[in-house]
Design an enzyme around this catalytic site. Structure first.
Site, PDB file in Angstrom:
ATOM      1  N   ARG A 191       0.821  -1.219   0.000  1.00 44.03           N
ATOM      2  CA  ARG A 191       0.000   0.000   0.000  1.00 44.03           C
ATOM      3  C   ARG A 191       0.851   1.264   0.000  1.00 44.03           C
ATOM      4  NH1 ARG A 191      -5.585  -1.122   2.616  1.00 44.03           N
ATOM      5  NH2 ARG A 191      -5.601  -3.379   2.871  1.00 44.03           N
ATOM      6  N   ASP A 319       0.329 -17.943  -2.498  1.00 46.77           N
ATOM      7  CA  ASP A 319       0.805 -16.968  -3.475  1.00 46.77           C
ATOM      8  C   ASP A 319       1.648 -17.567  -4.580  1.00 46.77           C
ATOM      9  OD1 ASP A 319       0.867 -14.520  -4.536  1.00 46.77           O
ATOM     10  OD2 ASP A 319       2.472 -13.783  -3.309  1.00 46.77           O
ATOM     11  N   GLU A 416     -10.706  -7.738  -6.594  1.00 43.02           N
ATOM     12  CA  GLU A 416     -10.074  -8.800  -7.371  1.00 43.02           C
ATOM     13  C   GLU A 416     -10.857  -9.253  -8.603  1.00 43.02           C
ATOM     14  OE1 GLU A 416      -7.982  -8.697  -3.513  1.00 43.02           O
ATOM     15  OE2 GLU A 416     -10.091  -8.626  -4.093  1.00 43.02           O
ATOM     16  N   THR A 500       0.717  -5.796  -6.048  1.00 40.91           N
ATOM     17  CA  THR A 500      -0.411  -6.505  -5.452  1.00 40.91           C
ATOM     18  C   THR A 500      -1.556  -5.572  -5.073  1.00 40.91           C
ATOM     19  OG1 THR A 500       1.165  -8.105  -4.572  1.00 40.91           O
ATOM     20  CG2 THR A 500      -1.027  -8.148  -3.635  1.00 40.91           C
TER      21      THR A 500
END
Length: 552
Positions: A191, A319, A416, A500
Site C-alpha cells: 500500500r 501466493d 479482485e 499486489t
C-alpha cells in the site's frame, strides 16, 4: 432602359455602403430559393469546420500543456486523460477517439472516485481510512495515511490534478513513518511503499521517492533472519521484527513471496542494490524447497526456511512462487459444480481436497490457461449475480450436487474480480468483460454508495451496510474499473506492471549483472527481456491476484 447589372439580380440590399443578404427576397421569388439553400449549407459547413478547428487547436494546446507538466518525468509519451475532453493522448501525441459508451462509463467511475475522495478529504483527511456512516477517520495501519497514499496514482491517472497536488503536499509535509507501531510488512509494502513508488513513476516528483526510501529502510530489517524468509510484522520506530502469535511463529508464504517487486523497483530508481539483494534471498530459499507439483503450504519457518504442515491454497495467504510449476499443480485442483458446471479451485489439506472455491481467476502463461481463466471468471461473476444485491459474498462452498452456497456473507468493496476482468479484457479484447464490470459497478452504486462515501455490506443478501471505506476501493477497485473502460494504451501492460495493491510501476529492463542465475527466468521484478509482454502481464497478475484474493 439599360440592362441591369448581374449583381442587381441577386437579392442584395445596400445600407451605408455595405451589402447584406435578406432572406425575405428569396421567399418572394421561388426561383431564387435554391440560392438560399446553397448559402445556408455553405454557412453551416463553414461554421462547423471553424468550431471543429478551434476544438482541435484546444486539444492540441492541452496535449502540449500536459507534456510540459510531465517534462522530465519520463512520461511525455504516455497517455492520460486530458482535462474533461473525450479524447486520450496516446504515444507520440496521437489522439485516440473512443466509443461514447466507454467514455460515459469511465466518467461515471471518475465521478465515483471524486465522491469517495471528497468524502475522505472532508471527514478523514490524513487518516488511514474513512468511516462514512459516523463521518470520521480511523488509523487502521498505524496512522500512515493509507487511503491518501493508496489513492495517489488513481488521482493522477484520472487527471484529478488539484486533488493530487493537495495529497502531494500532505505527503511532503505531514507523512511521518517514525511511529512506535507494529506494522504489517506486507500491507505496508504493497500500500505505502508501492503507492509512493507508483506516484513517483507517474509524476517524476522526488518527494515520493524520498518517502519511499524512508519506509523501505524501516521495513528492511524484517529480512534479517537466518533463512532470509522475512518476519511479517515490524516496529517502524525501533525495527523489532516478529511474527503474529496466531501463525505459531511462522511466516505466511503469500507475504514472503510477494514483497520483492517494490524493493527491486526502489533499488532500480535510487541505484542502490541492497534492497533487491535483501528481498531476493526469500525467493532463493523458496526455490530450494520447491516441490515437484509446485504446491507449497501457506506457512514457512523464518529460522530454517522449512514449510510447516498447513493447507495448500491459491486463496488467502497462498501466493505465486515458482509460478510455472504451480500452474501445473493448479490444474489438479480444478473441479466443476453440478448442474451448471461452474469451474472452481479446491483447497488441498493433506490428501483431501476441500470443495471451497477461491476468488481467483488468474490467467496463465500459455493460452490453455486463458480458457481456464475465462471459466473461473464466469464462476466469479455468478457469485455476484446470485445474490439479491448483485454483490458477491466473501467466500463460497460447492456442496455435492449444488452449484454454490455463500458461506461468508459480507462484501468489503474488494477489487479482485474487477482486476481479473480488466486483465481478461486486455488479453482477449472480449467486451463481455466490460459489461460484467459495468454491472458490478452499478451494484456498488446501488448498495454501497452513501452520502459520505462508500461502505461495504455486512450481508449481501439483505444489503445491511457496514461503516468502512477500505483504502483499496480507491487504490484498486475504482482504478481497475476506470482502466476497464479506457483504451489499452492507457497504462500499457508492456510498459507497466501492477503490484499486489494495483499500483502501476514502470518496467525497467534489468541488466545482466542484476539477474541471478539461480533464480527462475520469471523471478520477481520488472525484467521483460525474457518474457513476451502478454505473458509478462498475465504472470504479474497471477502474482498479485493469488495473494490478494480471499477465498470465496
Amino acid at each position: 432602359m439599360g440592362k441591369k447589372s448581374s449583381s442587381s439580380a441577386l437579392p442584395w440590399r445596400s445600407t451605408g455602403g455595405c451589402r447584406y443578404l435578406h432572406p425575405s427576397d428569396y421567399l418572394k421569388s421561388p426561383k431564387r430559393l435554391p440560392f438560399l439553400i446553397l448559402i445556408l449549407i455553405f454557412t453551416f459547413i463553414f461554421f462547423n469546420y471553424f468550431l471543429w478547428d478551434l476544438h482541435a487547436l484546444s486539444d492540441a494546446h492541452q496535449v502540449e500543456e500536459l507534456k510540459c507538466k510531465l517534462k522530465g518525468s519520463g512520461l511525455q509519451t504516455n497517455i492520460f486523460v486530458i482535462g474533461n475532453s473525450n479524447r486520450i493522448e496516446m504515444k507520440e501525441g496521437i489522439l485516440y477517439d473512443e466509443d461514447p459508451v466507454s467514455i460515459e462509463r469511465r466518467q461515471k467511475v471518475k465521478d465515483a472516485m471524486l465522491h469517495a475522495w471528497n468524502s475522505y478529504e472532508k471527514y478523514a483527511w490524513g487518516k488511514d481510512e474513512l468511516q462514512p456512516q459516523t463521518k470520521n477517520g480511523v488509523d487502521s495501519f498505524g496512522g500512515l495515511g493509507a487511503t491518501l497514499v493508496d489513492s495517489l496514482d488513481t488521482l493522477f491517472i484520472m487527471g484529478l490534478q488539484e486533488q493530487f497536488q493537495r495529497a502531494r503536499e500532505w505527503v511532503a509535509n505531514s507523512l511521518d513513518f517514525n511511529k512506535d507501531y507494529d506494522a504489517s510488512v506486507f500491507e505496508t509494502t504493497i500500500r505505502v511503499l508501492g503507492g509512493l513508488l507508483s506516484a513517483f513513476d507517474l509524476s517524476g516528483d522526488d518527494i515520493f521517492l524520498q518517502k519511499a526510501k524512508d519506509i523501505a529502510d524501516r521495513l528492511l530489517p524484517a529480512w534479517n533472519t537466518a533463512s532470509g524468509i522475512p518476519y511479517n510484522r515490524i516496529n517502524l520506530a525501533h525495527g523489532d521484527a516478529h511474527n503474529p502469535n496466531w501463525a505459531g511463529g511462522n511466516s505466511t508464504l503469500a507475504e514472503s513471496g510477494t514483497e520483492q517487486l517494490e524493493f527491486i523497483v526502489l533499488s532500480q530508481r535510487i541505484k542502490d542494490p541492497k534492497y533487491q539483494q535483501k528481498v531476493e534471498t526469500a525467493i532463493k530459499k523458496i526455490h530450494k524447497i520447491f516441490p515437484s507439483d509446485g504446491l507449497l503450504p501457506i506457512y514457512i519457518n523464518p529460522h530454517n526456511g522449512t514449510t510447516s504442515p498447513s493447507t495448500i491454497t491459491f486463496g488467502a495467504m497462498g501466493d505465486r512462487d515458482m509460478w510455472e510449476m504451480s500452474m501445473r499443480g493448479l490444474q489438479g485442483l480444478i473441479r466443476k459444480s453440478t448442474p451448471s458446471s461452474f469451474a472452481y479451485i479446491c483447497e488441498k489439506r493433506g490428501n483431501y481436497l476441500a470443495d471451497k472455491d477461491l476468488m481467483v481467476m488468474g490467467p496463465g502463461e500459455a493460452e490453455k490457461f486463458i480458457a481456464l481463466a475465462e471459466e473461473l471468471a464466469w464462476t466469479c461473476y455468478n457469485f455476484y449475480q446470485s445474490t439479491p444485491t448483485k454483490l458477491a459474498g466473501e467466500n463460497y462452498h460447492f456442496p455435492t450436487g449444488k452449484d454454490m452456497t455463500v458461506s461468508t456473507k459480507w462484501n468489503i468493496l474488494r477489487p479482485e474480480t474487477i482486476e481479473s476482468l480488466f486483465y481478461l479484457w486486455r488479453h482477449t479484447g472480449n467486451k463481455t468483460y466490460r459489461e460484467w464490470g459495468w454491472n458490478i459497478f452499478q451494484a456498488f452504486e446501488r448498495n454501497s454508495r452513501v452520502e459520505t462515501g462508500y461502505v461495504g455490506l455486512k450481508d449481501v443478501n439483505t444489503g445491511l451496510k457496514d461503516n468502512m471505506m477500505q483504502s483499496f476501493f480507491l487504490a484498486e477497485t475504482l482504478k481497475y474499473l476506470y482502466l476497464l473502460f479506457s483504451p489499452p494504451s492507457v497504462i500499457p501492460l508492456d510498459e507497466w506492471v501492477f503490484n499486489t495493491e494495483g499500483h502501476p510501476l514502470k518496467i525497467v529492463t534489468r541488466s545482466p549483472d542484476e539477474r541471478d542465475e539461480h533464480l527462475f527466468e520469471a523471478a520477481p521484478g520488472p525484467q521483460v527481456t525474457r518474457l513476451q509482454p502478454s505473458l509478462y502481464y498475465l504472470q504479474a497478475h497471477m502474482e498479485g491476484v493469488l495473494n490478494r484474493y480471499n477465498v470465496l
